[in-house]
Design an enzyme around this catalytic site. Structure first.
Site, short mmCIF file in Angstrom:
data_model
loop_
_atom_site.label_atom_id
_atom_site.label_comp_id
_atom_site.label_asym_id
_atom_site.label_seq_id
_atom_site.Cartn_x
_atom_site.Cartn_y
_atom_site.Cartn_z
N ASP A 27 -16.08 -19.83 -34.87
CA ASP A 27 -15.59 -20.93 -35.72
C ASP A 27 -15.98 -22.26 -35.07
OD1 ASP A 27 -13.16 -21.18 -38.07
OD2 ASP A 27 -13.66 -22.97 -36.91
N ILE A 28 -16.43 -23.20 -35.87
CA ILE A 28 -16.90 -24.48 -35.36
C ILE A 28 -15.75 -25.35 -34.83
CG2 ILE A 28 -16.84 -25.84 -37.51
CD1 ILE A 28 -19.73 -26.76 -36.79
N ASN B 162 -7.26 -16.52 -45.45
CA ASN B 162 -6.64 -17.53 -46.29
C ASN B 162 -7.23 -17.42 -47.70
OD1 ASN B 162 -5.21 -18.63 -44.10
ND2 ASN B 162 -6.99 -19.84 -43.48
N VAL C 102 -13.23 -22.95 -47.20
CA VAL C 102 -14.61 -22.50 -47.46
C VAL C 102 -14.52 -21.31 -48.41
CG1 VAL C 102 -16.74 -21.56 -46.48
CG2 VAL C 102 -15.45 -23.30 -45.22
N HIS D 132 -13.79 -14.91 -45.83
CA HIS D 132 -13.94 -14.76 -44.38
C HIS D 132 -12.62 -14.33 -43.77
CE1 HIS D 132 -13.02 -18.94 -45.43
NE2 HIS D 132 -12.29 -19.00 -44.33
N MET D 133 -12.74 -13.58 -42.69
CA MET D 133 -11.58 -13.16 -41.91
C MET D 133 -11.64 -13.91 -40.58
SD MET D 133 -10.70 -9.32 -40.56
CE MET D 133 -10.08 -8.71 -42.13
N HIS D 134 -10.52 -14.54 -40.21
CA HIS D 134 -10.43 -15.19 -38.90
C HIS D 134 -9.93 -14.16 -37.88
CE1 HIS D 134 -10.32 -19.51 -40.42
NE2 HIS D 134 -9.96 -18.88 -41.51
#
Ligand code: AMP
Ligand code: ZN
Length: 114
Positions: free
Chosen positions: A30-31, A87, A96, A100-102
């Site tokens: 993650d940025i 999310n 975004v 996606h999965m964090h």
């Protein structure tokens, strides 16, 4: 969908190193990391939100989860613990709109989340 940021990352159009890649899943840092380990896992195929998972994506969440578990092991946080977060839409905190999965770990997480 080439205007989608995460589609572009998945296609290798941006200089983002992959921490994992297979036929269906790509993972990268993650940025704006929110924890010492903060990795995003995405499907190569564009799916906007988890709410749009369909019957053709039956194994997708499982693949994202297993890739996250593998990275957690590689990062040495599998025993100490980690959090997997998806999310969904505005009130879910999604910014975004490519599923996606964090993977978050390396520190103690709080509950309830903000
Ligand atoms: P979410 O709020 O669940 O939609 O998460 C989107 C995540 O994408 C955030 O944690 C951002 O920091 C992250 N992000 C946005 N742009 C990039 C990028 N170019 N490379 C890596 N992570 C990004
Ligand atoms: Zn996309």
């Amino acid at each position: 969908m080439s205007e989608c940021l995460f589609c572009r990352i998945a296609k290798g159009e941006l200089p983002v190193p992959f921490l994992h890649e297979d036929e269906e899943v790509v993972a990268f840092a993650d940025i704006h990391p929110q924890a010492p380990v903060h990795v995003l896992l995405i499907p190569r195929r564009h799916v906007a939100t988890v709410a749009e998972i369909g019957t053709e994506d039956e194994t997708l969440m499982d693949r994202l989860t297993r890739a996250a578990n593998r990275i957690a092991r590689e990062k040495g946080i599998d025993r100490s613990g980690y959090r997997l977060v998806v999310n969904c839409n505005a009130e879910g905190g999604q910014t975004v709109f490519h599923l996606h999965m964090h993977l978050l770990g390396g520190r103690s997480m709080q509950w309830p989340p903000g």
